[in-house]
Design an enzyme around this catalytic site. Structure first.
Site, short mmCIF file in Angstrom:
data_model
loop_
_atom_site.label_atom_id
_atom_site.label_comp_id
_atom_site.label_asym_id
_atom_site.label_seq_id
_atom_site.Cartn_x
_atom_site.Cartn_y
_atom_site.Cartn_z
N GLY A 210 -7.67 -7.87 -12.72
CA GLY A 210 -6.71 -8.91 -12.52
C GLY A 210 -4.99 -9.11 -12.76
O GLY A 210 -5.12 -7.57 -12.82
N ASP B 180 0.08 8.34 6.20
CA ASP B 180 -1.03 8.69 5.39
C ASP B 180 -2.43 9.97 6.72
O ASP B 180 -2.69 9.18 7.74
CB ASP B 180 -0.98 7.44 5.16
N GLY C 65 6.93 0.79 0.51
CA GLY C 65 7.92 0.64 1.42
C GLY C 65 7.10 0.13 2.74
O GLY C 65 7.44 -1.27 2.04
N ALA C 66 6.69 0.95 3.77
CA ALA C 66 6.06 0.16 4.34
C ALA C 66 4.37 -0.61 4.17
O ALA C 66 4.87 -2.17 4.41
CB ALA C 66 5.51 1.91 5.17
N THR D 105 -0.03 -5.52 -13.26
CA THR D 105 -1.63 -5.45 -12.27
C THR D 105 -2.16 -4.92 -12.94
O THR D 105 -2.31 -3.41 -13.88
CB THR D 105 -0.90 -4.75 -11.03
N GLY E 91 3.44 4.33 2.95
CA GLY E 91 4.36 5.25 1.71
C GLY E 91 4.88 3.45 0.91
O GLY E 91 4.46 1.95 2.26
N ASP F 3 -0.07 -2.29 -3.44
CA ASP F 3 1.69 -3.19 -2.56
C ASP F 3 1.31 -4.06 -2.06
O ASP F 3 1.71 -4.89 -1.64
CB ASP F 3 1.47 -1.46 -1.48
N GLY G 214 -6.17 -4.34 -11.98
CA GLY G 214 -7.24 -3.17 -11.29
C GLY G 214 -7.83 -4.28 -11.08
O GLY G 214 -7.78 -5.66 -11.12
N ALA H 55 -8.04 -6.56 0.47
CA ALA H 55 -7.10 -4.51 0.90
C ALA H 55 -8.75 -3.81 -0.22
O ALA H 55 -8.78 -3.41 0.81
CB ALA H 55 -6.30 -4.46 -0.19
#
Length: 296
Positions: A216, A14, A43-44, A211, A41, A243, A213, A273
């Protein structure tokens, strides 16, 4: 590569670019701060979130034979993710350019790089090592063939299949029917034909999480539809918040939580996050997130 939680998905390098305002076509704008580089990403990101939530996690994916790939593998290992299932291939590691405005909203451009090689064959080669998996998670940043193959493998071994269909792409009806849950946002739900505002309704999946945002999330199972409020926070950067939600959800499901309880923990992880900068770098440990949630 055995682990209770297996994540199949993309791995990116990123680059986050802060902007004061969104540039218009033809306009040249200066950045509002330095470029930040880090792991990304879906997945990561989701593998890191699940590991930080306390799960034993293995990741299946691909990086390139470049410095970004080596950096990504090192970062994943540092966060406790088993990367034995990550292939290093000739070519470039996936890359994402992320523009973030002062309100924390973002625009993301992705060059998939070798993520495009994560296919049905990758899944079949890795699936024989999944015998210990209780939850297998995949997202829409890999091919349809890979997603369908993950669902097939989960049916074969009896693992719980969690599908985050982001970004949206068409998959087999059997794949959707296996998802427990299917996790989508409002836009993706509409693309599938799901109305998250309905008090009840049919779903193509065994269970559903939408989801919303700052509003909730909605959880829908065969027996219950429940709306979970978002945690009030000062938004710094929304990159990777979804994620954080999905990875934490998978970890809690693997630990035995029911879907509503797991989604409640996931909303707290997402709130943590968005209150911090970056994608995977903005995630907290389970203790950090619980302390953060109690303070609010």
């Amino acid at each position: 590569m055995t682990a209770p939680v297996v994540v199949v998905g993309s791995i990116n390098a990123d680059e986050t670019l802060p902007v004061a305002t969104w540039p218009t076509p033809g306009e040249t704008s200066l950045l509002a701060g330095p470029v930040r580089r880090g792991l990304g990403g879906k997945g990561a990101n989701q593998a890191v979130a699940a590991a930080l939530a306390g799960a034993d996690v293995a990741l299946v994916g691909a990086v390139g034979e470049d410095a970004s790939g080596a950096d990504a593998l090192r970062s994943l290992r540092d966060d406790g993710v088993n990367v034995d299932g990550v292939r290093t291939l000739a070519g470039a590691t996936g890359r994402a350019l992320i523009l973030v405005d002062p309100h924390g909203e973002n625009l993301i451009l992705v060059d998939p790089g070798v993520n495009a090689v994560v296919d049905e064959g990758t899944v079949r080669a890795a699936a024989r090592h999944w015998t210990a998996a209780t939850v297998v998670l995949v997202q829409g940043e890999v091919s349809r063939a890979a997603i369908d193959a993950v669902a097939h493998s989960c049916r074969a071994i009896g693992a719980r299949f969690v599908l985050n269909l982001a970004p949206f792409l068409e998959v087999d009806a059997d794949t959707l029917a296996t998802a427990d849950p299917l996790v989508v946002n409002e836009i993706e739900a509409a693309q599938i034909g799901i109305d998250p505002t309905a008090e009840a309704g049919t779903s193509p999946a065994r269970s559903l999480v939408v989801t919303l945002g700052g509003d909730g999330a909605v959880v829908r199972t065969a027996s219950v539809t429940e709306r979970l409020p978002a945690r009030p926070v000062e938004v710094v950067d929304t990159t990777g918040a979804g994620d954080a939600f999905v990875g934490t959800l998978a970890a809690r499901l693997a630990a035995g939580a029911d879907l509503v309880a797991a989604a409640g923990a996931a909303t707290a992880a997402a709130a943590y996050a968005v209150a911090h900068s970056g994608a995977a770098s903005s995630y907290g440990t389970r203790n950090q997130i619980e302390h953060f949630a109690r303070a609010r």
